[in-house]
Design a protein around this motif. Structure first.
Motif, mmCIF file in Angstrom:
data_model
loop_
_atom_site.group_PDB
_atom_site.id
_atom_site.type_symbol
_atom_site.label_atom_id
_atom_site.label_comp_id
_atom_site.label_asym_id
_atom_site.label_seq_id
_atom_site.Cartn_x
_atom_site.Cartn_y
_atom_site.Cartn_z
ATOM 1 N N ARG A 4 0.633 -1.208 -0.105
ATOM 2 C CA ARG A 4 -0.096 -0.241 0.033
ATOM 3 C C ARG A 4 0.707 1.349 0.111
ATOM 4 O O ARG A 4 0.254 2.491 0.061
ATOM 5 C CB ARG A 4 -1.157 -0.053 1.117
ATOM 6 C CG ARG A 4 -2.166 -0.902 0.893
ATOM 7 C CD ARG A 4 -2.970 -1.430 2.215
ATOM 8 N NE ARG A 4 -2.177 -2.073 3.013
ATOM 9 C CZ ARG A 4 -2.281 -2.312 4.212
ATOM 10 N NH1 ARG A 4 -3.230 -1.927 5.029
ATOM 11 N NH2 ARG A 4 -1.275 -2.923 4.885
ATOM 12 N N GLU A 5 2.134 1.261 -0.189
ATOM 13 C CA GLU A 5 2.936 2.352 -0.153
ATOM 14 C C GLU A 5 2.426 3.350 -1.477
ATOM 15 O O GLU A 5 2.164 4.434 -1.250
ATOM 16 C CB GLU A 5 4.574 2.136 -0.443
ATOM 17 C CG GLU A 5 5.308 3.208 -0.626
ATOM 18 C CD GLU A 5 6.646 3.225 -1.136
ATOM 19 O OE1 GLU A 5 7.073 2.045 -1.363
ATOM 20 O OE2 GLU A 5 7.444 3.904 -1.104
ATOM 21 N N SER A 24 -0.175 5.786 -0.533
ATOM 22 C CA SER A 24 0.108 6.593 0.228
ATOM 23 C C SER A 24 0.275 8.032 -0.212
ATOM 24 O O SER A 24 0.768 8.017 -1.294
ATOM 25 C CB SER A 24 1.460 6.263 1.235
ATOM 26 O OG SER A 24 2.403 6.065 0.602
ATOM 27 N N ASP A 25 -0.200 9.169 0.339
ATOM 28 C CA ASP A 25 0.015 10.470 -0.279
ATOM 29 C C ASP A 25 1.066 11.334 0.373
ATOM 30 O O ASP A 25 1.553 11.115 1.627
ATOM 31 C CB ASP A 25 -1.288 11.347 0.052
ATOM 32 C CG ASP A 25 -2.653 10.697 -0.625
ATOM 33 O OD1 ASP A 25 -2.261 9.841 -1.449
ATOM 34 O OD2 ASP A 25 -3.661 10.678 -0.087
ATOM 35 N N ASP A 26 1.745 12.328 -0.407
ATOM 36 C CA ASP A 26 2.660 13.113 0.349
ATOM 37 C C ASP A 26 2.435 14.381 -0.546
ATOM 38 O O ASP A 26 1.431 14.881 -1.338
ATOM 39 C CB ASP A 26 4.118 12.712 0.087
ATOM 40 C CG ASP A 26 4.518 12.859 -1.365
ATOM 41 O OD1 ASP A 26 3.747 13.020 -2.196
ATOM 42 O OD2 ASP A 26 5.843 12.278 -1.599
ATOM 43 N N ASP A 47 1.849 14.472 -4.232
ATOM 44 C CA ASP A 47 0.525 14.025 -4.552
ATOM 45 C C ASP A 47 -0.291 15.244 -4.459
ATOM 46 O O ASP A 47 -1.241 15.356 -5.407
ATOM 47 C CB ASP A 47 0.273 12.853 -3.787
ATOM 48 C CG ASP A 47 1.382 11.599 -4.134
ATOM 49 O OD1 ASP A 47 1.355 11.324 -5.336
ATOM 50 O OD2 ASP A 47 1.579 10.976 -3.077
ATOM 51 N N SER A 92 -4.398 8.000 -2.584
ATOM 52 C CA SER A 92 -5.024 7.187 -1.320
ATOM 53 C C SER A 92 -6.453 6.914 -1.802
ATOM 54 O O SER A 92 -7.196 6.191 -1.239
ATOM 55 C CB SER A 92 -5.188 8.176 -0.177
ATOM 56 O OG SER A 92 -5.517 9.234 -0.458
ATOM 57 N N HIS A 103 -7.612 3.285 -2.779
ATOM 58 C CA HIS A 103 -7.442 2.193 -1.826
ATOM 59 C C HIS A 103 -8.790 1.309 -2.096
ATOM 60 O O HIS A 103 -8.689 0.073 -2.170
ATOM 61 C CB HIS A 103 -7.067 2.863 -0.502
ATOM 62 C CG HIS A 103 -6.948 1.601 0.449
ATOM 63 N ND1 HIS A 103 -7.687 1.583 1.583
ATOM 64 C CD2 HIS A 103 -5.857 0.806 0.483
ATOM 65 C CE1 HIS A 103 -7.210 0.404 2.319
ATOM 66 N NE2 HIS A 103 -6.158 -0.023 1.438
ATOM 67 N N ASN A 156 -1.760 -3.062 9.509
ATOM 68 C CA ASN A 156 -1.548 -1.660 8.652
ATOM 69 C C ASN A 156 -0.323 -1.334 8.370
ATOM 70 O O ASN A 156 -0.335 -0.250 7.888
ATOM 71 C CB ASN A 156 -2.807 -0.856 9.235
ATOM 72 C CG ASN A 156 -4.423 -1.407 9.046
ATOM 73 O OD1 ASN A 156 -4.538 -1.841 8.079
ATOM 74 N ND2 ASN A 156 -5.022 -1.072 10.164
ATOM 75 N N VAL A 176 2.909 -0.060 7.043
ATOM 76 C CA VAL A 176 3.239 -0.035 5.649
ATOM 77 C C VAL A 176 4.881 0.576 5.300
ATOM 78 O O VAL A 176 5.184 1.557 6.015
ATOM 79 C CB VAL A 176 2.475 1.089 4.664
ATOM 80 C CG1 VAL A 176 2.939 1.420 3.437
ATOM 81 C CG2 VAL A 176 0.856 0.743 4.689
ATOM 82 N N ASN A 183 7.535 2.489 3.926
ATOM 83 C CA ASN A 183 7.679 3.763 2.966
ATOM 84 C C ASN A 183 9.000 3.941 2.420
ATOM 85 O O ASN A 183 9.838 3.654 3.315
ATOM 86 C CB ASN A 183 6.938 4.743 3.638
ATOM 87 C CG ASN A 183 5.385 4.912 3.571
ATOM 88 O OD1 ASN A 183 4.985 4.931 2.345
ATOM 89 N ND2 ASN A 183 4.605 4.747 4.607
#
Lengths: 250, 156
Positions: A168-169, A172-174, A177, A190, A193, A215, A217, A219
């Protein structure tokens, strides 16, 4: 580095790294049909890489080409998610990795077909056809092996457990994104998902496999902060020609 | 320098229809639907090509074969442009191309997602062996009646 360039590197590095990993099976797969399927999948991914990194190079506008980006960067410049650089290990883990990626990629590329950036939407329209085809095969194979023999079930369960913390990496938002989403170039990863789970959960049920109850992840791949030790080894092989004979062409 | 022979675009299309697909030589690159446009821009001939699969290695051979065929006919100043949108689809295969594929032993693409019949004995009893085949554009199928394995041109 502009957010758009970074975003394009992430797309291109994902397909490049998985494409190279998949190509490592060429000539050594467990059956001829699988050998051909893996080589063809790798080919599609490398082709998509040319589109993504070609556009990245154009956006960067520093005279670099898609080839320069693929062969003249080192580990920490790569923006692929960690799952895709993990070693193939065995056929079960290779096909599970492909499935977890395909299930994301089909929804992701479908969303990108509506991008405000017309070049991105063109690449997505082209690539999603291939991604859908990949998903059809990887899903069927995960089910066939999970719901196969006692031994194949154990191998697939262990593949799922190994890959789950990495899977699920990509969702993932940063900050990159968020900027890209605000420009309506792409949705936040995300947001994929839920639809990803709608493919993954029933597939694992049909495959008689249990999704790990965690859960956590890993990263660091897509930001380039922290890759696994495996990427360096992979690049040493993939880039050997340019490292031995810099600038060589044919 | 020899004067530029300026063929009509229609004549150029006819020349391109003589360039075989390097992987499936019974059909031409025009039958395959990868040639999207032919236009003169002054003395430069612009030919627009759309790749079948994004990583298909035949595309560079196709580009070379097109340039060679046109050069043989005095067309040296040719610019090949790759265009990815709209994306290539098997709908662009010509009717002539589809018929030639079947004659050659490759089942042409069907919207149903699988071959209509065995290209050898024409039986409709066929089964899939593998989703991938000898080139990115094909899958492997087998006839349940004559038992012959055959290539199916994937529908995308």
């Amino acid at each position: 580095m502009s957010a758009l360039f970074e975003f394009l590197l992430r797309q291109g590095d994902n397909t490049l790294v998985l494409g190279h990993r998949t190509s490592e099976w060429c000539g050594t797969a467990p059956a001829l049909e699988e050998d051909i399927a893996l080589a063809n999948t790798a080919l599609d991914l490398i082709g998509q890489t040319q589109l993504w990194l070609g556009y990245a190079a154009q956006v960067e506008d520093k005279g670099r080409s898609a080839n320069d980006l693929a062969f003249l960067r080192d580990v920490y410049d790569f923006k692929n998610v960690l799952m895709l650089e993990t070693p193939n290990h065995d056929f079960g883990r290779t096909i599970m990795r492909q499935f977890l990626f395909d299930a994301f990629q089909v929804h992701w590329l479908t969303a990108l077909t509506d991008s405000k950036d017309s070049h991105i939407s063109e690449i997505a329209i082209k690539s999603v056809k291939e991604a859908k085809y990949h998903l059809e095969r990887s899903r069927d194979t995960v089910i066939a092996l999970g719901d196969g023999t006692e031994k194949s079930n154990v191998i697939m369960q262990s593949a799922l457990e190994y890959l789950w913390p990495y899977a699920r990496e990509i969702m993932s938002d940063d900050a990159v994104d968020e900027e890209i989403a605000s420009l309506e170039i792409a949705p936040l990863p995300s947001t994929i998902h839920e639809s990803w789970l709608q493919i993954v959960e029933p597939t694992m049920r049909d495959a008689c496999l249990k999704i790990p109850d965690s859960n956590f992840v890993h990263n660091g791949g897509k930001t380039g902060l922290r890759h696994t030790e495996h990427l360096g080894h992979m690049l040493a092989t993939m880039q050997v020609l340019q490292r031995s004979y810099p600038g060589v062409t044919w | 320098m020899v004067a530029v022979t300026k063929l009509s675009t229609q004549e150029v299309w006819a020349l391109l229809d003589k360039v075989p697909d390097p992987e499936i030589p019974v059909i031409s690159v025009v039958d395959l639907g990868v040639i999207r446009d032919v236009q003169w821009n002054g003395n430069t001939l612009n030919v627009t090509i759309t790749p079948t699969y994004s990583g298909c290695p035949a595309m560079s051979v196709i580009a070379l074969d097109i340039k060679t065929e046109l050069a043989k006919n005095g067309l040296e100043n040719v610019h090949l442009k790759t265009q990815i949108a709209p994306a290539w689809t098997t709908d662009w295969l010509s009717a002539k191309g589809r018929a030639k594929l079947e004659e050659y032993g490759i089942a042409p693409p069907q919207v149903s997602g699988g071959p209509q019949r065995c290209p050898n004995c024409k039986s409709a009893h066929v089964k899939k062996i593998s989703q991938f085949g000898s080139t990115p554009c094909k899958a492997q199928w087998q006839c349940v009646d004559c038992l012959e394995p055959f290539d199916y041109f994937k529908c995308i």
